[in-house]
Design a protein around this motif. Structure first.
Motif, PDB file in Angstrom:
ATOM      1  N   ALA A 272     -60.262  49.263 -17.032  1.00 31.87           N
ATOM      2  CA  ALA A 272     -59.138  49.122 -16.101  1.00 31.87           C
ATOM      3  C   ALA A 272     -59.393  47.998 -15.107  1.00 31.87           C
ATOM      4  O   ALA A 272     -58.481  47.228 -14.770  1.00 31.87           O
ATOM      5  CB  ALA A 272     -58.924  50.448 -15.371  1.00 31.87           C
ATOM      6  N   LEU A 273     -60.645  47.878 -14.640  1.00 27.50           N
ATOM      7  CA  LEU A 273     -60.969  46.805 -13.702  1.00 27.50           C
ATOM      8  C   LEU A 273     -60.834  45.435 -14.346  1.00 27.50           C
ATOM      9  O   LEU A 273     -60.469  44.454 -13.696  1.00 27.50           O
ATOM     10  CB  LEU A 273     -62.384  47.008 -13.159  1.00 27.50           C
ATOM     11  N   LEU A 274     -61.139  45.353 -15.683  1.00 24.34           N
ATOM     12  CA  LEU A 274     -60.970  44.074 -16.378  1.00 24.34           C
ATOM     13  C   LEU A 274     -59.501  43.662 -16.395  1.00 24.34           C
ATOM     14  O   LEU A 274     -59.166  42.481 -16.228  1.00 24.34           O
ATOM     15  CB  LEU A 274     -61.518  44.177 -17.798  1.00 24.34           C
ATOM     16  N   GLY A 275     -58.588  44.620 -16.603  1.00 24.55           N
ATOM     17  CA  GLY A 275     -57.158  44.312 -16.566  1.00 24.55           C
ATOM     18  C   GLY A 275     -56.707  43.862 -15.194  1.00 24.55           C
ATOM     19  O   GLY A 275     -55.926  42.918 -15.055  1.00 24.55           O
ATOM     20  N   VAL A 276     -57.204  44.504 -14.162  1.00 24.17           N
ATOM     21  CA  VAL A 276     -56.863  44.109 -12.796  1.00 24.17           C
ATOM     22  C   VAL A 276     -57.401  42.722 -12.497  1.00 24.17           C
ATOM     23  O   VAL A 276     -56.756  41.912 -11.814  1.00 24.17           O
ATOM     24  CB  VAL A 276     -57.428  45.142 -11.804  1.00 24.17           C
ATOM     25  N   ALA A 277     -58.584  42.407 -13.017  1.00 22.95           N
ATOM     26  CA  ALA A 277     -59.165  41.086 -12.776  1.00 22.95           C
ATOM     27  C   ALA A 277     -58.304  39.985 -13.374  1.00 22.95           C
ATOM     28  O   ALA A 277     -58.131  38.906 -12.772  1.00 22.95           O
ATOM     29  CB  ALA A 277     -60.581  41.052 -13.370  1.00 22.95           C
ATOM     30  N   THR A 278     -57.721  40.230 -14.561  1.00 20.26           N
ATOM     31  CA  THR A 278     -56.850  39.225 -15.186  1.00 20.26           C
ATOM     32  C   THR A 278     -55.613  38.958 -14.330  1.00 20.26           C
ATOM     33  O   THR A 278     -55.222  37.805 -14.094  1.00 20.26           O
ATOM     34  CB  THR A 278     -56.428  39.706 -16.581  1.00 20.26           C
ATOM     35  N   VAL A 285     -54.378  31.559  -9.392  1.00 16.84           N
ATOM     36  CA  VAL A 285     -54.164  30.264 -10.037  1.00 16.84           C
ATOM     37  C   VAL A 285     -52.707  29.801  -9.908  1.00 16.84           C
ATOM     38  O   VAL A 285     -52.437  28.624  -9.659  1.00 16.84           O
ATOM     39  CB  VAL A 285     -54.591  30.351 -11.523  1.00 16.84           C
ATOM     40  N   LEU A 286     -51.765  30.727 -10.051  1.00 22.51           N
ATOM     41  CA  LEU A 286     -50.348  30.345 -10.096  1.00 22.51           C
ATOM     42  C   LEU A 286     -49.717  30.193  -8.726  1.00 22.51           C
ATOM     43  O   LEU A 286     -48.674  29.538  -8.597  1.00 22.51           O
ATOM     44  CB  LEU A 286     -49.570  31.379 -10.902  1.00 22.51           C
ATOM     45  N   TYR A 287     -50.328  30.780  -7.686  1.00 20.61           N
ATOM     46  CA  TYR A 287     -49.658  30.771  -6.381  1.00 20.61           C
ATOM     47  C   TYR A 287     -50.520  30.220  -5.240  1.00 20.61           C
ATOM     48  O   TYR A 287     -49.984  29.909  -4.181  1.00 20.61           O
ATOM     49  CB  TYR A 287     -49.205  32.185  -6.006  1.00 20.61           C
ATOM     50  N   TYR A 293     -48.614  24.184 -10.258  1.00 19.41           N
ATOM     51  CA  TYR A 293     -47.500  23.812 -11.134  1.00 19.41           C
ATOM     52  C   TYR A 293     -48.000  23.384 -12.493  1.00 19.41           C
ATOM     53  O   TYR A 293     -47.400  23.700 -13.520  1.00 19.41           O
ATOM     54  CB  TYR A 293     -46.675  22.696 -10.485  1.00 19.41           C
ATOM     55  N   TYR A 294     -49.124  22.695 -12.504  1.00 19.19           N
ATOM     56  CA  TYR A 294     -49.713  22.274 -13.785  1.00 19.19           C
ATOM     57  C   TYR A 294     -50.139  23.486 -14.592  1.00 19.19           C
ATOM     58  O   TYR A 294     -49.881  23.586 -15.796  1.00 19.19           O
ATOM     59  CB  TYR A 294     -50.905  21.355 -13.517  1.00 19.19           C
ATOM     60  N   LYS A 299     -49.356  27.676 -18.880  1.00 18.51           N
ATOM     61  CA  LYS A 299     -49.378  29.108 -19.169  1.00 18.51           C
ATOM     62  C   LYS A 299     -48.058  29.561 -19.789  1.00 18.51           C
ATOM     63  O   LYS A 299     -48.055  30.378 -20.715  1.00 18.51           O
ATOM     64  CB  LYS A 299     -49.652  29.911 -17.893  1.00 18.51           C
ATOM     65  N   TYR A 300     -46.961  29.037 -19.269  1.00 17.72           N
ATOM     66  CA  TYR A 300     -45.656  29.474 -19.763  1.00 17.72           C
ATOM     67  C   TYR A 300     -44.996  28.338 -20.545  1.00 17.72           C
ATOM     68  O   TYR A 300     -45.018  27.173 -20.122  1.00 17.72           O
ATOM     69  CB  TYR A 300     -44.744  29.877 -18.602  1.00 17.72           C
ATOM     70  N   LYS A 301     -44.396  28.657 -21.687  1.00 20.25           N
ATOM     71  CA  LYS A 301     -43.647  27.692 -22.500  1.00 20.25           C
ATOM     72  C   LYS A 301     -42.176  28.076 -22.447  1.00 20.25           C
ATOM     73  O   LYS A 301     -41.804  29.207 -22.830  1.00 20.25           O
ATOM     74  CB  LYS A 301     -44.151  27.731 -23.935  1.00 20.25           C
ATOM     75  N   TYR A 302     -41.357  27.181 -21.940  1.00 21.46           N
ATOM     76  CA  TYR A 302     -39.933  27.467 -21.787  1.00 21.46           C
ATOM     77  C   TYR A 302     -39.206  27.149 -23.092  1.00 21.46           C
ATOM     78  O   TYR A 302     -39.324  26.035 -23.640  1.00 21.46           O
ATOM     79  CB  TYR A 302     -39.344  26.642 -20.641  1.00 21.46           C
TER      80      TYR A 302
END
Length: 316
Positions: A272-278, A285-287, A293-294, A299-302
């Motif tokens: 469970a801690l591994l999932g929280v770490a992700t 990284v994203l915020y 933005y890079y 990470k996401y493909k539109y």
């Protein structure tokens, strides 16, 4: 960390102990009151049995042949007098040895004190006189071993001076006023290994207060009396104020053994801690990072919605 260091795969329990103590040895004193005297265990261990502790008398004040009569009180600021008017009859202070008779009598050639009805002569203590067995241990070994933290750490026979010394104090100083020593026995056992590897660890510390500025009654002492009758039938007693060292044996520790339930609980918690770490890494990284933005583009493909694309082709 959880499995290797904290042994998260084990079920643990605390120690349940019963302590027995025994003192051996003799001592010799030569005083003006008692003369030359040999002391054995029956003399200096008081009381003979205690729960998880043992008291050994190392100093004492003896008041011989006390009888119930009247006598002068020990001089202090509340008992020194000049006439009978300074002594209130039938009164007693918290620290007095008896009940005042209302008379002012000579204590010695120069000092007078209030007379008391008490066990006389009263005690004068103003000046203190100065002066775990393992399975592989055999009877022969116990007769010859002495505990030593380096050379023989599992011998359950201790010299009193070494106990006090290992706690960082002087036995000679402690023997004068008494004190309380703690003998700590720590059992920290891994029951997944051989039982012979479950060994005690000894440590020592002084338990009574040694802050001279905030210590009203330093050391450890108490009084007891031995009663008898003289040839005329009058009751007498010998009052003894005993100073000594009380040794408290403190046993603590824990034991652990493999159990499937805590093992599965810790495995589930780890996953469970591994999932929280992700999720946490994605948030950072994203915020929070400068190149967020890079990272978001990688990470996401539109992609274009399938239904909207199909409708556009039909219009054409």
């Amino acid at each position: 960390w959880v499995f290797v260091w904290e042994k998260g795969y084990q079920e643990t329990d605390s120690v349940v102990s019963s302590v027995t103590t025994k003192a051996k040895g003799v001592a010799v004193t030569n005083t003006s009151k008692l003369g030359y005297r040999i002391w054995d265990v029956a003399d200096y261990v008081i009381p003979a049995q205690e729960e998880n502790s043992i008291f050994i008398m190392t100093n004492m004040i003896v008041t011989l042949n006390q009888t119930q009569s009247t006598c002068p009180e020990i001089p202090d600021k509340t008992t020194i007098c000049h006439s009978d008017s300074n002594c209130s009859a039938n009164s007693a202070d918290t620290h007095s040895n008896g009940v005042k008779t209302g008379k002012c009598v000579p204590f010695n050639e120069t000092v007078k004190t209030c007379e008391v009805a008490a066990w006389c002569p009263v005690e004068n203590d103003a000046v203190v006189p100065k002066r775990n067995i393992l399975p592989n241990i055999t009877t022969t070994y116990l007769k010859s071993c002495i505990y030593d933290a380096r050379m023989d750490p599992f011998c359950p026979i201790f010299r009193l001076g070494k106990i006090v010394e290992n706690a960082g104090h002087s036995f000679q100083d402690m023997a004068i006023e008494g004190g309380i020593m703690g003998i700590q026995v720590n059992w920290d056992c891994n029951l997944d290994r051989a039982a012979s590897l479950c060994l005690p660890r000894y440590s020592f510390r002084r338990l009574d207060t040694r802050d001279l500025d905030h210590n009203v009654s330093p050391g450890y002492n108490f009084r007891f009396a031995k009663y008898f009758r003289d040839h005329t039938g009058n009751e007498q007693r010998t009052l003894i104020k005993a100073y000594g060292i009380r040794f408290d044996i403190i046993v603590f520790g824990k034991a652990g053994k493999f159990d499937i339930i805590p093992t599965m609980i810790n495995i589930g918690s780890g996953l469970a801690l591994l999932g929280v770490a992700t999720v946490l890494c994605d948030v950072i990284v994203l915020y929070c990072m400068k190149k967020r933005y890079y990272y978001r583009e990688k990470k996401y493909k539109y992609v274009e919605d399938y239904e909207q694309g199909l409708a556009g082709e039909m219009d054409q």
